[in-house]
Design an enzyme around this catalytic site. Structure first.
Site, PDB file in Angstrom:
ATOM      1  N   LYS A  38      -1.976  -1.627  -3.565  1.00 33.76           N
ATOM      2  CA  LYS A  38      -2.981  -0.553  -4.145  1.00 33.76           C
ATOM      3  C   LYS A  38      -1.817   0.893  -4.065  1.00 33.76           C
ATOM      4  CE  LYS A  38      -5.728   1.280  -1.022  1.00 33.76           C
ATOM      5  NZ  LYS A  38      -6.230   1.835   0.704  1.00 33.76           N
TER       6      LYS A  38
ATOM      7  N   LYS B  70       0.933  -1.100  -0.255  1.00 33.29           N
ATOM      8  CA  LYS B  70       0.186  -0.228   0.233  1.00 33.29           C
ATOM      9  C   LYS B  70       1.371   1.189  -0.472  1.00 33.29           C
ATOM     10  CE  LYS B  70      -3.459   2.152   2.624  1.00 33.29           C
ATOM     11  NZ  LYS B  70      -5.280   2.309   3.028  1.00 33.29           N
TER      12      LYS B  70
HETATM   13  C1  PBG Z   1      -7.261   3.384   5.103  1.00 32.32           C
HETATM   14  C2  PBG Z   1      -8.440   2.855   3.623  1.00 32.32           C
HETATM   15  C3  PBG Z   1      -7.397   4.037   3.011  1.00 32.32           C
HETATM   16  C4  PBG Z   1      -7.821   3.441   2.618  1.00 32.32           C
HETATM   17  C5  PBG Z   1      -8.318   2.911   2.062  1.00 32.32           C
HETATM   18  N1  PBG Z   1      -8.268   2.286   3.900  1.00 32.32           N
HETATM   19  C6  PBG Z   1      -7.002   5.843   2.639  1.00 32.32           C
HETATM   20  C7  PBG Z   1      -5.575   5.649   3.832  1.00 32.32           C
HETATM   21  O1  PBG Z   1      -5.033   5.140   3.674  1.00 32.32           O
HETATM   22  O2  PBG Z   1      -5.651   7.391   4.000  1.00 32.32           O
HETATM   23  C8  PBG Z   1      -7.833   3.992   0.331  1.00 32.32           C
HETATM   24  C9  PBG Z   1      -9.332   3.923  -0.347  1.00 32.32           C
HETATM   25  C10 PBG Z   1      -9.495   4.832  -2.068  1.00 32.32           C
HETATM   26  O3  PBG Z   1      -9.129   5.788  -1.755  1.00 32.32           O
HETATM   27  O4  PBG Z   1     -10.294   4.168  -2.251  1.00 32.32           O
HETATM   28  N2  PBG Z   1      -6.692   2.784   5.874  1.00 32.32           N
END
Ligand code: PBG
Length: 328
Positions: free
Chosen positions: A250, A197
């Site tokens: 992601k 991520k």
């Molecule tokens: C939170 C989380 C996020 C997303 C999924 N889980 C945001 C972040 O890490 O700030 C992002 C999903 C998206 O932008 O569609 N842990």
């Protein structure tokens, strides 16, 4: 010999031959639909930076779930919007057995038993700082956070969740959750690890949806630096060794190289998350008439599978599934 000996256009000459040689197919069973759930009754709020996407209260979520099921979607990923007064720096509300997440899981497993229910595990929607972990002197502390994440994951499976999806990027959380599941008799629950991520600029609309933007700093001390790719494989190695059942990359579109490398180096199923900013860009350019929105949507989803992902988390899940149905 007269040139050309092979004419590549022969395999593109008409619909039938293109279908015959196509290497990549999308199907409704590839998709996981993310859902935003909020407190209240009769609430269906459009998220301003995600036109066409909504936050639902539990009563209206049923209608949405019926539509998803009718479209052929069999898996959902739950996110909840937590009222400000319930946020703190300990994730207290995340562990509430009657919290919105836990009530949502129970409702869905009661009303739609075959749906696979996955839950987001991270503290940001519950955090007064908008960070994915516990904050001490502006630092997001790893091990204390993992302890809370383990309790949070347990509380989700106790409420009936089938899978948990830790999205926090703390070190060691997959192993800690797996061990806790084994000890507590939840050895058959799945873990979808947010493995690679990235600290991306594409999460803004999601943070609008949950009102979860970080109050200070950024997430670069725990989410990955987008200049790196080998590190993603290191994360993948560790998450699989710690007991993840599925690995996720992601965001999606800008990270297809990561999807491909991970798919080539791991034998676990690979998922990709087409995030809120990707959805927003396609919706916006489509609304302007600058691109053919639906065609670009399908092209983006195909690109994930071509790169090697089997599973796609996308805000387009319902629409794409319906479109596959009508074009079948
Ligand atoms: C939170 C989380 C996020 C997303 C999924 N889980 C945001 C972040 O890490 O700030 C992002 C999903 C998206 O932008 O569609 N842990």
């Amino acid at each position: 010999m007269p040139y050309p000996t092979r004419r590549n256009r022969i395999n593109r000459a008409n619909h039938a031959i293109r279908e015959l040689v196509a290497e990549t197919q999308l199907s409704a069973s590839d998709f996981i639909a993310p859902l935003f759930i909020t407190e209240g009754q009769g609430v269906k709020d459009e998220i301003s930076s995600m036109p066409g996407y909504y936050r639902f209260s539990l009563d209206l979520l049923k209608q949405e779930l019926e539509e998803l099921v009718a479209a052929g979607i069999q898996s959902v990923l739950l996110f909840v919007k937590v009222p400000d007064e319930l946020k703190d720096n300990a994730g207290t509300e995340a562990l509430n057995p009657n919290g919105l997440m836990q009530r949502s899981i129970r409702m869905i497993k009661t009303e739609f038993p075959p749906l696979l229910v996955m839950t987001d595990v991270a503290l940001d929607p519950y955090s007064s700082y908008g960070h994915d972990g516990i904050v001490e002197k502006e630092e997001i502390v790893n091990d204390a956070t993992v302890e809370v994440l383990v309790k949070m994951a347990l509380s989700h499976v106790q409420a009936g969740a089938d899978w948990v999806a830790p999205s926090d990027m703390m070190d060691g959380r997959i192993g800690a959750i797996r061990e806790a599941f084994n000890r507590a008799g939840y050895e058959n629950k799945g873990i979808l690890a947010y493995t690679a991520k990235y600290a991306s600029n594409l999460y803004g609309p999601f943070r609008d949806a949950l009102d979860s933007a970080p109050g200070f700093g950024d997430k670069k001390t725990y989410q990955m630096d987008f200049r790196n790719s080998r590190e993603a494989l290191l994360e993948a190695q560790e998450d699989s060794a710690e007991g993840a059942d599925m690995l996720m990359v992601k965001p999606g579109i800008f990270y297809l190289d990561i999807v491909q490398r991970m798919a080539q180096s791991s034998l676990l199923p690979i998922a990709v998350y087409q995030v809120s900013g990707e959805y927003a860009m396609i919706q916006a350019a489509g609304a302007k008439g600058w691109i053919n929105r639906e065609a670009v949507m399908m092209e983006s989803l195909i690109s994930f599978k071509r790169a090697g992902a089997k599973i796609i988390l996308t805000y387009f899940a319902k629409e794409a599934a319906n479109s596959l149905k009508s074009n079948a």
